[in-house]
Design a protein around this motif. Sequence first.
Motif, PDB file in Angstrom:
ATOM      1  N   ARG A  23      -4.496  -4.815   2.868  1.00 21.38           N
ATOM      2  CA  ARG A  23      -4.286  -3.510   2.237  1.00 21.38           C
ATOM      3  C   ARG A  23      -5.222  -2.446   2.793  1.00 21.38           C
ATOM      4  O   ARG A  23      -4.806  -1.321   3.096  1.00 21.38           O
TER       5      ARG A  23
ATOM      6  N   SER B 135       0.854  -1.184   0.000  1.00 21.26           N
ATOM      7  CA  SER B 135       0.000   0.000   0.000  1.00 21.26           C
ATOM      8  C   SER B 135       0.893   1.237   0.000  1.00 21.26           C
ATOM      9  O   SER B 135       1.792   1.359   0.839  1.00 21.26           O
TER      10      SER B 135
ATOM     11  N   LYS C 187      -4.000   0.983   4.721  1.00 19.05           N
ATOM     12  CA  LYS C 187      -4.345   2.318   4.247  1.00 19.05           C
ATOM     13  C   LYS C 187      -5.119   3.093   5.302  1.00 19.05           C
ATOM     14  O   LYS C 187      -4.832   4.281   5.547  1.00 19.05           O
TER      15      LYS C 187
ATOM     16  N   ASN D  32       5.267   4.432   2.152  1.00 20.32           N
ATOM     17  CA  ASN D  32       4.936   3.222   1.415  1.00 20.32           C
ATOM     18  C   ASN D  32       5.273   1.982   2.231  1.00 20.32           C
ATOM     19  O   ASN D  32       6.358   1.890   2.829  1.00 20.32           O
TER      20      ASN D  32
ATOM     21  N   HIS E  38       1.178   5.529  -0.068  1.00 24.23           N
ATOM     22  CA  HIS E  38       0.409   6.650   0.470  1.00 24.23           C
ATOM     23  C   HIS E  38       1.088   7.969   0.130  1.00 24.23           C
ATOM     24  O   HIS E  38       2.271   8.164   0.408  1.00 24.23           O
TER      25      HIS E  38
ATOM     26  N   ARG F 261       3.694  -8.745  -2.180  1.00 26.85           N
ATOM     27  CA  ARG F 261       2.537  -7.935  -1.812  1.00 26.85           C
ATOM     28  C   ARG F 261       1.244  -8.738  -1.894  1.00 26.85           C
ATOM     29  O   ARG F 261       0.279  -8.438  -1.181  1.00 26.85           O
TER      30      ARG F 261
END
Length: 462
Positions: free
Chosen positions: A397, A337, A401, A381, A339, A390
């Motif tokens: 995820r 994820s 987030k 990240n 960001h 991943r």
Amino acid sequence: MNILNALQAALPANAFRDTSGYLQEPRGRWQGQAAAVVAPETVDEVAAVLRLASDTATPIVPYGGGTGLVGGQLLPDGPAPILLSLERMRAIRAMDAQAGTMVVEAGAILADIHAAAEAEGWVFPLTLASQGSARIGGLLATNAGGVNVIRYGNTRDLVLGIEAVLADGTIVNTLSPLRKNNMGYDLRHLLIGSEGTLGVITAASLRLHPMPAQTGAALLVVPSPEAALDLLRLAQAEIGEGVSAFELIGKMGFDFLAEVGPDVRVPFDPAPEWCCLIDLGLSHGDPATALEALFAKAHGAGLASDGVIAQSDADRRDLWAIRENIPEANRRIGSISSHDISVPVGAIPHFIAEAPGRLAQINTFRINCFGHMGDGNLHYNVFPIPGHSRSDHESERAAIKACVHDLTHELGGSISAEHGIGRLKVEDLERYGDPGKLAAMRAIKAALDPKNILNPGAVLRG
């Protein structure tokens, strides 16, 4: 009316493109669709496309360089849209070397704009890693940031006027290079950052800046993000507006470069836990001398323990190559994820200290934190540990987030600093956005695009 037949009658044959190459975003997370891809060459052709789309209620997805990271350039479901690429509208229509302005079409590539400005002794200071492929229309649509915001502001601060086409095909021309113009509502700032949901930007009048007489850079090792913040304040006090960029880089970025490349020259072994990349542009004086004096004061204050100061343009490029290649290393590792967040500059150290503990309650991860410390924008990240991918964390995820974005919101920050909302963050905007602002946004969207044909589902839920 058959929209495809109507488009073929309205546009020349060379305006049509094969759909392959347009329907996947850089990270591979989104797959789009398109009934057709068209690339108009003039604003009148763009207007013709939008009139036909309005008459048939056909969705339109504007497309720039395809470098967006939040899915704004793709429509994965619903009726197949017309993908409207600005790639053929690349002209530099005008350059005023006396006033420091330039009128460019939306398809112009950022690197080409840089070259044209520099040829006349000016700079267009919007700078980012994808500048060799990113087009100015997409950068305007997302109000892109980049590394020089601390000195020059975001994209909207570099635009004096725009030309755009509204949903019904109406052409709006406010390309005037005037610095002072209070003739009614400023549609420029409404359309910049709207991600193609209110209109299609086709050209812009850009504000240029004087080219610095001398440029320089330094990579300084700092003991902590708190020290980095103090170093930023010291640099601004000592050098003032000559500080063009101030980037924070964590050790994980160096580790990723060593693990997967790209191959760049790293001047420290072992890699430091934290360092700051400082870039200067000076009208008077020598940047290397200014940076040496800054390091001496920072070292005396315990803010910097080591450093490398560029002695040439080649050295400066090498230092920037480290920062500019970290996103590519991230891509090769494969984040769970990613960001793009901003918090008040003074809250950066607290965010960096607090977030890992919260994420550890979900699982064990690697975190690559880097970004534009001077304006509060962090790229935070989250990656799997070695031996995992991943895909092993797909079920986590959403929680990752939410963890990062909740902390960002608690600190008065933004869950979208410079990449936009696109389709990826629509729910986040609804969760964290101000209700009054969201209501006003929906009212504006309904007024300018009553049939919801412009990039439906981006920014606001369709």
